[in-house]
Scaffold this motif. Structure first.
Motif, PDB file in Angstrom:
ATOM      1  N   CYS A 511     -14.236   7.787  -0.012  1.00 39.13           N
ATOM      2  CA  CYS A 511     -13.164   7.085  -0.716  1.00 39.13           C
ATOM      3  C   CYS A 511     -12.076   8.098  -1.041  1.00 39.13           C
ATOM      4  O   CYS A 511     -12.312   9.309  -1.006  1.00 39.13           O
ATOM      5  N   ALA A 512     -10.885   7.605  -1.381  1.00 36.14           N
ATOM      6  CA  ALA A 512      -9.767   8.529  -1.602  1.00 36.14           C
ATOM      7  C   ALA A 512      -8.866   8.075  -2.741  1.00 36.14           C
ATOM      8  O   ALA A 512      -8.698   6.873  -2.985  1.00 36.14           O
ATOM      9  N   LEU A 513      -8.282   9.066  -3.424  1.00 35.24           N
ATOM     10  CA  LEU A 513      -7.195   8.850  -4.377  1.00 35.24           C
ATOM     11  C   LEU A 513      -5.935   9.386  -3.712  1.00 35.24           C
ATOM     12  O   LEU A 513      -5.937  10.494  -3.175  1.00 35.24           O
ATOM     13  N   ILE A 514      -4.861   8.614  -3.753  1.00 32.68           N
ATOM     14  CA  ILE A 514      -3.651   8.956  -3.001  1.00 32.68           C
ATOM     15  C   ILE A 514      -2.435   8.958  -3.910  1.00 32.68           C
ATOM     16  O   ILE A 514      -2.285   8.088  -4.769  1.00 32.68           O
ATOM     17  N   ASN A 515      -1.567   9.965  -3.714  1.00 26.15           N
ATOM     18  CA  ASN A 515      -0.254  10.020  -4.347  1.00 26.15           C
ATOM     19  C   ASN A 515       0.801   9.586  -3.345  1.00 26.15           C
ATOM     20  O   ASN A 515       0.830  10.097  -2.216  1.00 26.15           O
ATOM     21  N   ILE A 516       1.662   8.656  -3.731  1.00 26.48           N
ATOM     22  CA  ILE A 516       2.792   8.337  -2.859  1.00 26.48           C
ATOM     23  C   ILE A 516       3.872   9.412  -3.031  1.00 26.48           C
ATOM     24  O   ILE A 516       3.934  10.103  -4.055  1.00 26.48           O
ATOM     25  N   ASP A 517       4.723   9.553  -2.015  1.00 29.18           N
ATOM     26  CA  ASP A 517       5.909  10.404  -2.112  1.00 29.18           C
ATOM     27  C   ASP A 517       7.042   9.515  -2.601  1.00 29.18           C
ATOM     28  O   ASP A 517       7.508   8.629  -1.878  1.00 29.18           O
ATOM     29  N   LEU A 518       7.494   9.752  -3.826  1.00 29.49           N
ATOM     30  CA  LEU A 518       8.484   8.865  -4.438  1.00 29.49           C
ATOM     31  C   LEU A 518       9.807   8.872  -3.674  1.00 29.49           C
ATOM     32  O   LEU A 518      10.495   7.854  -3.607  1.00 29.49           O
ATOM     33  N   ILE A 538       6.178   1.281  -8.913  1.00 29.67           N
ATOM     34  CA  ILE A 538       6.298   1.207  -7.457  1.00 29.67           C
ATOM     35  C   ILE A 538       4.987   1.584  -6.775  1.00 29.67           C
ATOM     36  O   ILE A 538       4.670   1.082  -5.693  1.00 29.67           O
ATOM     37  N   SER A 539       4.196   2.446  -7.411  1.00 33.02           N
ATOM     38  CA  SER A 539       2.933   2.873  -6.786  1.00 33.02           C
ATOM     39  C   SER A 539       1.943   1.721  -6.637  1.00 33.02           C
ATOM     40  O   SER A 539       1.088   1.743  -5.749  1.00 33.02           O
ATOM     41  N   GLN A 540       2.051   0.702  -7.495  1.00 34.85           N
ATOM     42  CA  GLN A 540       1.110  -0.419  -7.461  1.00 34.85           C
ATOM     43  C   GLN A 540       1.717  -1.684  -6.861  1.00 34.85           C
ATOM     44  O   GLN A 540       1.103  -2.754  -6.900  1.00 34.85           O
ATOM     45  N   HIS A 541       2.906  -1.556  -6.279  1.00 33.37           N
ATOM     46  CA  HIS A 541       3.536  -2.723  -5.665  1.00 33.37           C
ATOM     47  C   HIS A 541       2.698  -3.171  -4.462  1.00 33.37           C
ATOM     48  O   HIS A 541       2.259  -2.348  -3.647  1.00 33.37           O
ATOM     49  N   PRO A 542       2.445  -4.474  -4.323  1.00 30.90           N
ATOM     50  CA  PRO A 542       1.584  -4.961  -3.221  1.00 30.90           C
ATOM     51  C   PRO A 542       2.029  -4.498  -1.839  1.00 30.90           C
ATOM     52  O   PRO A 542       1.202  -4.168  -0.983  1.00 30.90           O
ATOM     53  N   PHE A 573      -9.722   3.051  -1.148  1.00 25.80           N
ATOM     54  CA  PHE A 573      -8.801   4.021  -1.739  1.00 25.80           C
ATOM     55  C   PHE A 573      -8.050   3.390  -2.904  1.00 25.80           C
ATOM     56  O   PHE A 573      -7.984   2.163  -3.033  1.00 25.80           O
ATOM     57  N   MET A 574      -7.485   4.240  -3.746  1.00 31.43           N
ATOM     58  CA  MET A 574      -6.577   3.819  -4.807  1.00 31.43           C
ATOM     59  C   MET A 574      -5.332   4.686  -4.738  1.00 31.43           C
ATOM     60  O   MET A 574      -5.409   5.880  -4.427  1.00 31.43           O
ATOM     61  N   VAL A 575      -4.200   4.081  -5.029  1.00 32.13           N
ATOM     62  CA  VAL A 575      -2.954   4.834  -5.164  1.00 32.13           C
ATOM     63  C   VAL A 575      -2.786   5.172  -6.639  1.00 32.13           C
ATOM     64  O   VAL A 575      -2.743   4.271  -7.489  1.00 32.13           O
ATOM     65  N   LEU A 576      -2.715   6.467  -6.944  1.00 33.86           N
ATOM     66  CA  LEU A 576      -2.624   6.901  -8.343  1.00 33.86           C
ATOM     67  C   LEU A 576      -1.287   6.500  -8.968  1.00 33.86           C
ATOM     68  O   LEU A 576      -0.266   6.381  -8.283  1.00 33.86           O
ATOM     69  N   ALA A 634      -2.556   2.194 -17.240  1.00 35.14           N
ATOM     70  CA  ALA A 634      -2.269   1.422 -16.030  1.00 35.14           C
ATOM     71  C   ALA A 634      -3.518   0.703 -15.543  1.00 35.14           C
ATOM     72  O   ALA A 634      -4.643   1.095 -15.849  1.00 35.14           O
ATOM     73  N   THR A 635      -3.302  -0.345 -14.790  1.00 33.80           N
ATOM     74  CA  THR A 635      -4.381  -1.028 -14.077  1.00 33.80           C
ATOM     75  C   THR A 635      -4.160  -0.782 -12.586  1.00 33.80           C
ATOM     76  O   THR A 635      -3.117  -1.159 -12.039  1.00 33.80           O
ATOM     77  N   LEU A 636      -5.104  -0.133 -11.948  1.00 35.80           N
ATOM     78  CA  LEU A 636      -4.974   0.248 -10.549  1.00 35.80           C
ATOM     79  C   LEU A 636      -5.810  -0.663  -9.660  1.00 35.80           C
ATOM     80  O   LEU A 636      -6.922  -1.058 -10.023  1.00 35.80           O
ATOM     81  N   GLN A 637      -5.254  -0.943  -8.491  1.00 36.16           N
ATOM     82  CA  GLN A 637      -5.938  -1.797  -7.529  1.00 36.16           C
ATOM     83  C   GLN A 637      -6.747  -0.940  -6.550  1.00 36.16           C
ATOM     84  O   GLN A 637      -6.250   0.060  -6.040  1.00 36.16           O
ATOM     85  N   ALA A 638      -7.974  -1.344  -6.304  1.00 38.77           N
ATOM     86  CA  ALA A 638      -8.788  -0.687  -5.274  1.00 38.77           C
ATOM     87  C   ALA A 638      -8.570  -1.428  -3.966  1.00 38.77           C
ATOM     88  O   ALA A 638      -8.617  -2.668  -3.929  1.00 38.77           O
ATOM     89  N   CYS A 639      -8.320  -0.685  -2.889  1.00 33.71           N
ATOM     90  CA  CYS A 639      -8.008  -1.292  -1.601  1.00 33.71           C
ATOM     91  C   CYS A 639      -9.078  -0.934  -0.571  1.00 33.71           C
ATOM     92  O   CYS A 639      -9.537   0.212  -0.508  1.00 33.71           O
TER      93      CYS A 639
END
Length: 654
Positions: A511-518, A538-542, A573-576, A634-639
């Motif tokens: 499994c992975a935790l991911i940072n987006i590049d803003l 924006i990190s949790q946008h569908p 994975f989850m986007v942090l 925050a509430t994070l979505q698991a994908c």
């Protein structure tokens, strides 16, 4: 001129300075951009500035053996300070300019620094915050006095004043005697490790370590006094020290200091370095900017870019390495160079790069091949602070994305039965300062140093291949090899992904935790009229989660093709909701992930990924720029990602 032929009995960096004044006195040694204008100093002028500062330091009370901390951004005056300190017989200790006050306090206390030479008010303030805990610190010297007029100057002096007093009443005979007394085995510098797994350790490097390494590796790449380099990486990092002091002083070339971090890319284009070094993160950032600009380009330009980049990927690296390529392919590449590759290299500031290196972290093969396909002679090296950087390098014509080259000149390599890489070289560090236990556990009596990295020597090429940190390489539940860095680098090739941390040791899946590049994701959101108010939103946008899922699926497809590591495909994975940050202890100052810290800090997220939860509510402590603490909720979505089925026999350990 051949610098080697004039080396004589050089036993210290100050002696190299004397040689350079004799050989290259009127050639530029330093450039600095200030207020939009480049100013330069020749070797003769730089030597006079260094002498004045050294004389002033002696008047202030610096004595042989003192530790002098140097903190600030890349400025000629701070590079001069390192050599001036050496001339007095004292030892420079560069520290990271972006370190928090507590981190600086630890290094100042651990090193026993009596003096600190700092860049500006920010560094003075950080030291002032912890001054009560540093009774041994006697005096602060500052370069930029802006904002310091009303401060107590009882134990604080400007660098310009120190130089002025040195010129006026310094004892040149005493200074010359101290400089002449320096030996090859005297300490040249003390540099702190990044502290990936614990408190940073002070690595003691001798003149022999620095000069022999610089001599051997400069010869390896035929560096001359005509090179140009850009000094923009932290001065406290061993990579900057060997390139901006070791190589610059051995080869006699010019070191250019950009105006600021914000203008670095523009300044890079103006200088057009011939010798360039950057960690993978810098090359990732460049590629992200390129892809963002292409998204905004016209449809014709996009088609032209993708067409010629496909051609470059196919033949570019082969042309660069001098391999046979058909005439028609060469002609198409030449057209691509005129229309795409040349303008792109010019935009990046890489038009004149003769030798480029990347190190510090493993670089993704896709990212590496992208730059080489443009005709940029980018190579990999493998090194450590304890080795004075260089352990292996890639020779011209023998560059591969999956290896880190052959042993650097003078370096010996061996692999233990457990798969750990060991080396022995002229650059092997003297000791960890005030830490004999760690010294003994890292370097054996015969001089072999344990790197902590798992790797093997390719029997066909003789090149070293690094798998991962040996503590991170392990087995999954069913015996498959687990090497997280391999997957993380593939993920970070995508411009939308800034950082990734993969888990799976002892588990049945990864499994992975991911940072987006803003920057990249923000540009995408703007083009698609998607409004957002924060990184968290924006990190949790569908749609963002869907994009990241596509990247993860693409990586899984390539990972599945590697028989040894096919079990490392990412299942969930989850986007942090925040970027991993050195101020929060999640990364080192050189932006290396502290995997154990992240595993503990985000344990609730990792647990949710493995127990099948669709989402998880979390509260995370963060550190603001002014040092205050706060919490992000925050509430994070698991994908779920798509996984390619692989035969268990294929991925099981031998």
């Amino acid at each position: 001129m051949n610098a080697d032929a004039h080396a004589g009995d050089i036993t210290s960096v100050p002696k190299l300075l004397e040689r350079n004044v004799a050989l290259y006195g009127q050639r530029p040694a330093y450039r600095e951009k200030e207020f939009g204008i480049w100013q330069s100093w020749t070797w003769s002028e730089a030597a006079k500035e260094i002498e004045a500062l050294a004389l002033g330091l002696l008047l202030l009370g610096v004595v042989k053996g003192d530790r002098v901390a140097i903190i600030g951004r890349n400025r000629p005056a701070l590079y001069w300070s390192m050599v001036a300190v050496q001339r007095t017989g004292a030892i420079p200790v560069p520290l990271y300019q972006d370190a928090a006050a507590e981190e600086i306090a630890y290094a100042l206390d651990n090193s026993g620094a009596r003096f600190a030479i700092v860049g500006d008010q920010e560094q003075v303030d950080k030291i002032a915050d912890v001054r009560e805990d540093l009774p041994g610190l006697a005096h602060i010297i500052y370069h930029d006095g802006q904002g310091l007029r009303k401060y107590d100057h009882a134990a604080m002096t400007s660098l310009a004043d120190v130089q002025a007093k040195g010129r006026e009443s310094g004892d040149k005979a005493k200074l010359k005697a101290l400089t002449d007394a320096l030996t090859y085995d005297d300490t040249c510098v003390m540099l702190y490790t990044s502290g990936t797994t614990g408190r940073p350790k002070g690595v003691v490097l001798s003149n022999r370590n620095v000069i022999e390494t610089a001599k051997n590796t400069a010869g390896f790449d035929h560096l001359t006094e005509k090179e140009e380099t850009l000094a923009y990486l932290p001065m406290a990092w061993v990579g900057d020290f060997i390139f901006s002091i070791g190589h610059a002083y051995w080869a006699g070339f010019c070191v250019n200091c950009p105006e600021s971090a914000d203008t670095m890319h523009a300044d890079l284009r103006e200088i057009g370095p011939t010798y360039f070094f950057a960690p993978p993160a810098i090359f990732e950032a460049h590629l992200t900017q390129v892809m963002i600009r292409m998204e905004d380009a016209s449809r014709l330009k996009q088609k032209m870019f993708h067409y010629f980049m496909a051609q470059a990927k196919e033949v570019g690296p082969r042309i660069l390495d001098g391999e046979p390529v058909g005439l028609w392919a060469r002609l198409k590449y030449a057209v691509g160079d005129f229309l795409v590759y040349g303008p792109l290299k010019n935009r990046l500031g890489f038009s004149r790069v003769r030798v480029g290196y990347t190190a510090g972290e493993a670089i993704g093969p896709e990212l590496f091949d992208f730059y080489r396909s443009l005709g940029i002679n980018l190579k990999q090296l493998y090194g450590q602070t304890e080795a004075t950087v260089f352990i292996t390098q890639q020779p011209d014509g023998q560059v591969r994305s999956d290896t880190v080259g052959v042993p650097s000149p003078g370096v010996e390599l061996k692999i233990t039965d457990a798969g750990e890489v060991l080396y022995r070289s002229p650059g092997t560090f003297v000791e960890y300062y005030k830490n004999p236990e760690s010294t003994a556990s890292t370097k054996d009596p015969e001089g072999w140093v344990a790197t902590g990295d798992a790797g093997f020597i390719d029997p066909k090429s003789g090149h070293l291949r690094i798998i991962d940190r040996i503590k991170d390489v392990s087995k999954m539940q069913e015996g498959a090899l687990f090497a997280p860095k391999y997957v993380e680098n593939k993920l970070k090739f995508f411009p939308n992904i800034l950082e990734a941390v993969v888990f799976g040791a002892g588990k049945d899946r990864c499994c992975a935790l991911i940072n987006i590049d803003l920057t990249a994701v923000g540009n995408w959101a703007e083009r698609n009229n998607i409004a957002y108010s924060s990184y968290q939103e924006i990190s949790q946008h569908p749609k963002v989660l869907e994009i990241i899922k596509g990247h993860v699926n693409a990586v899984n497809e390539t990972v599945a093709k590697d028989e040894m590591l096919a079990g490392c495909q990412i299942h969930r994975f989850m986007v942090l909701h925040k970027e991993l940050d050195a101020d929060d202890g999640e990364m080192t100052r050189t932006r290396k992930v502290r995997r154990a810290v992240i595993g503990d800090k985000y344990d609730d997220l990792v647990t949710a990924l493995y127990d099948g939860s669709a989402s998880v509510y979390t509260e995370t402590e963060v550190t603001y720029e002014d040092g205050r603490k706060g919490k992000i909720k925050a509430t994070l979505q698991a994908c779920d990602a798509s996984v390619i089925p692989v035969s268990p026999q294929k991925v099981a350990a031998e």
